[in-house]
Design an enzyme around this catalytic site. Structure first.
Site, PDB file in Angstrom:
ATOM      1  N   ASP A 247     -29.392 -40.370  27.357  1.00  0.00           N
ATOM      2  CA  ASP A 247     -30.794 -40.044  27.670  1.00  0.00           C
ATOM      3  C   ASP A 247     -30.794 -39.968  29.524  1.00  0.00           C
ATOM      4  OD1 ASP A 247     -33.099 -38.747  27.434  1.00  0.00           O
ATOM      5  OD2 ASP A 247     -34.209 -40.801  27.293  1.00  0.00           O
ATOM      6  N   ASP A 248     -31.331 -41.125  30.060  1.00  0.00           N
ATOM      7  CA  ASP A 248     -31.428 -41.262  31.334  1.00  0.00           C
ATOM      8  C   ASP A 248     -30.679 -42.263  31.936  1.00  0.00           C
ATOM      9  OD1 ASP A 248     -33.312 -38.818  31.843  1.00  0.00           O
ATOM     10  OD2 ASP A 248     -34.755 -40.463  30.770  1.00  0.00           O
ATOM     11  N   ASP A 251     -35.142 -45.359  33.877  1.00  0.00           N
ATOM     12  CA  ASP A 251     -36.442 -44.755  33.089  1.00  0.00           C
ATOM     13  C   ASP A 251     -37.620 -45.788  33.416  1.00  0.00           C
ATOM     14  OD1 ASP A 251     -38.505 -43.606  31.775  1.00  0.00           O
ATOM     15  OD2 ASP A 251     -37.112 -42.987  30.056  1.00  0.00           O
ATOM     16  N   ASN A 281     -32.388 -36.438  27.780  1.00  0.00           N
ATOM     17  CA  ASN A 281     -33.027 -35.785  29.088  1.00  0.00           C
ATOM     18  C   ASN A 281     -32.216 -35.782  30.100  1.00  0.00           C
ATOM     19  OD1 ASN A 281     -36.057 -37.835  28.279  1.00  0.00           O
ATOM     20  ND2 ASN A 281     -35.574 -35.532  27.578  1.00  0.00           N
ATOM     21  N   LYS A 286     -35.434 -41.838  36.589  1.00  0.00           N
ATOM     22  CA  LYS A 286     -36.717 -41.148  36.086  1.00  0.00           C
ATOM     23  C   LYS A 286     -37.693 -42.145  36.520  1.00  0.00           C
ATOM     24  CE  LYS A 286     -37.002 -38.861  32.111  1.00  0.00           C
ATOM     25  NZ  LYS A 286     -36.870 -38.929  31.011  1.00  0.00           N
ATOM     26  N   SER A 435     -28.386 -49.751  61.873  1.00  0.00           N
ATOM     27  CA  SER A 435     -27.710 -49.662  62.798  1.00  0.00           C
ATOM     28  C   SER A 435     -27.800 -48.462  63.658  1.00  0.00           C
ATOM     29  CB  SER A 435     -26.274 -50.001  62.448  1.00  0.00           C
ATOM     30  OG  SER A 435     -25.975 -51.230  61.933  1.00  0.00           O
ATOM     31  N   ALA A 438     -31.016 -44.937  65.269  1.00  0.00           N
ATOM     32  CA  ALA A 438     -32.046 -44.657  63.991  1.00  0.00           C
ATOM     33  C   ALA A 438     -31.033 -44.603  62.909  1.00  0.00           C
ATOM     34  CB  ALA A 438     -32.283 -42.943  64.143  1.00  0.00           C
ATOM     35  N   ASP A 440     -29.011 -43.793  59.541  1.00  0.00           N
ATOM     36  CA  ASP A 440     -28.393 -42.654  59.009  1.00  0.00           C
ATOM     37  C   ASP A 440     -29.072 -41.880  57.814  1.00  0.00           C
ATOM     38  OD1 ASP A 440     -26.384 -43.495  60.912  1.00  0.00           O
ATOM     39  OD2 ASP A 440     -25.147 -44.443  59.393  1.00  0.00           O
ATOM     40  N   GLU A 445     -25.250 -46.692  55.118  1.00  0.00           N
ATOM     41  CA  GLU A 445     -25.335 -46.828  56.558  1.00  0.00           C
ATOM     42  C   GLU A 445     -23.801 -46.890  56.865  1.00  0.00           C
ATOM     43  OE1 GLU A 445     -27.445 -47.143  60.368  1.00  0.00           O
ATOM     44  OE2 GLU A 445     -27.985 -46.378  58.209  1.00  0.00           O
TER      45      GLU A 445
END
Length: 449
Positions: A247-248, A251, A281, A286, A435, A438, A440, A445
């Site tokens: 399934d997932d 969830d 699914n 999810k 780091s 701004a 990444d 990172e």
């Protein structure tokens, strides 16, 4: 050389506090380990023995009868096989437990059920024949710490139920660390009603409910967090992996307290395990929803620094959630789509719901249901052409590699930014450490690893 830059303490506190609840408990429990009693359990033990290293017990039930807050129970390596539950099935749809952990520790004095260092205890439920729904572990107690245990094989023995469960959690402030839960006819680890739990550096995979009364494969998730009442501390999944669940991967449907998922990976969910045969699914993450119904009690969930790839359906899916979740610094690769922000409004109409920053969507289908979201500084907003060259590797193999000695995720080059990637420093400050000038884009990172 890139210089480190960190957010202000006030901002950092606001985003980290919820995810640190159980971490604090874990740190305290480690320091207190020597203060409590230490007991031992082994496959060849005897419950009439003393519970010492030389004369271990045979069962976790015997250990729980003696252990109290601050104590540690070590499980020696080997197989602990179960053939029946600790109570009888009152009907074919009743629920029974193989193991019930209902004794609680306390804050700073958890009861620890740990693998003996360097050894692998395996709790095998595959031979259970109880003709109803089965929970391998049923953790109703609080302030408990399970570490280093393998849990496998919980079956369904009739076709009148939706699923069984590897580990069911209704207690609070527990830690599940370095757990390997797999090959159940249902979800590997399922939080139902408990709050403040931390699932740390754990794997859930190859779960497939072939006898589900919904349809084969419809209810076997890797990890689930459901039905927690409002006002309880966040449940946190950190450093976890979910793959080849029918399934997932993760969830979060029908829960009223927040959930935080961070530094976690989900891939190849929605298939019969080990194949490309479609099954349930198939979302990687999810993130909420209430069965396509609007619910004014909904709360915000958070997914950050996580990776979803090659899932049958969406990598990151809002699943008709009524409020906007936070999706920060995630990477979607080869999903269908990678980010599906389908939410719901108070009239029951589908609308876009989500706050998306610093994410990457690459290959497969990229996006769905974005109208109404708040999205900026993502790969699709910046006009930067994506190609394999932006990454050190785009391999989809090896993500199930052994973990590091401390249980943390393996360090792989896959989907990490190349040293000259145009996605470095292209994010925006969302209150998390980074780091350079701004953040990444994406889950990793660029730290040179």
């Amino acid at each position: 050389m890139r210089t480190a830059k960190f957010v202000t303490p006030a901002l950092l506190f606001s985003v980290v506090t919820a995810s640190s609840i159980a971490m604090v408990a874990g740190s305290a429990s480690a320091s207190d380990a020597a203060a409590g009693n230490v007991y031992y359990v082994a496959p060849n033990g005897n419950d009439s023995a003393a519970g010492t290293q030389a004369a271990p017990w045979a069962s976790i039930a015997r250990a729980q009868a003696v252990a109290k807050a601050g104590d540690t129970v070590y499980f020696r390596g080997g197989r602990y096989a179960y053939t029946r539950a600790n109570s009888a099935c009152s009907s074919q749809t009743a629920r029974v437990d193989a193991i019930t952990l209902n004794k609680s520790g306390s804050s700073g004095n958890l009861i620890r059920y740990w693998a003996h260092p360097g050894e692998k205890p395996v709790f095998d439920f595959s031979r259970m024949r109880d003709n109803c729904r089965i929970k391998g572990f049923n953790v109703t107690g609080s302030w408990i710490h399970l570490k280093g245990l393998e849990v496998t094989g919980v079956p369904q023995n009739n076709n009148r139920n939706a699923e069984s469960w590897g580990i069911w959690v209704s207690g609070n402030n527990n830690i599940f660390e370095q757990i390997n839960t797999h090959r159940h006819m249902g979800t590997g680890l399922f939080i139902n009603g408990g709050g403040g739990n931390l699932v740390l550096n754990s794997d859930s995979h190859d779960n497939y409910d072939r006898r589900s009364n919904d349809k084969p494969g419809e209810n076997a998730d890797g990890f689930g967090s459901h039905y927690t009442p409002a006002g309880r501390p966040a449940n946190v999944f950190r450093g976890c992996r979910a793959w080849w669940n029918s399934d997932d991967g993760f969830d979060l449907i029908s829960t009223y307290s927040p959930v935080i998922i961070e530094n976690s990976w989900a891939w190849r969910n929605g298939y019969v395990p080990g194949t490309t045969t479609p099954s349930g699914n198939g979302a990687g993450f999810k993130v909420g929803g209430f069965g396509r119904e609007y619910d004014a009690r909904a709360v915000k969930h958070t997914v950050r620094f996580s990776v979803a790839f090659l899932n049958k359906a969406a990598g990151f899916y809002s699943n008709h959630h009524p409020v906007a979740n936070d999706y920060f610094n995630n990477t979607g690769y080869g999903n269908h789509p990678s980010f599906d922000m389908r939410g719901i409004n108070s009239s029951g109409a589908s609308v876009g719901r989500g706050n998306l920053r610093n994410n990457i969507a690459y290959t497969g289908t990229l996006l769905a249901n974005m109208n109404g979201t708040t999205a900026s500084h993502n790969s699709w907003n910046l006009g930067v052409p994506l190609s394999d060259a932006q990454f050190r590797s785009v391999s989809t193999s090896g993500w199930d590699a052994p973990r590091q000695a401390d249980g943390s995720l393996p360090v792989l080059p896959h989907l990490r930014l190349a040293a000259d990637s145009a996605l470095i420093d292209k994010g925006t400050n969302v209150g998390l450490p980074f780091s350079g000038s701004a953040p990444d884009l994406g889950a990793f990172e660029n730290d040179g690893r």
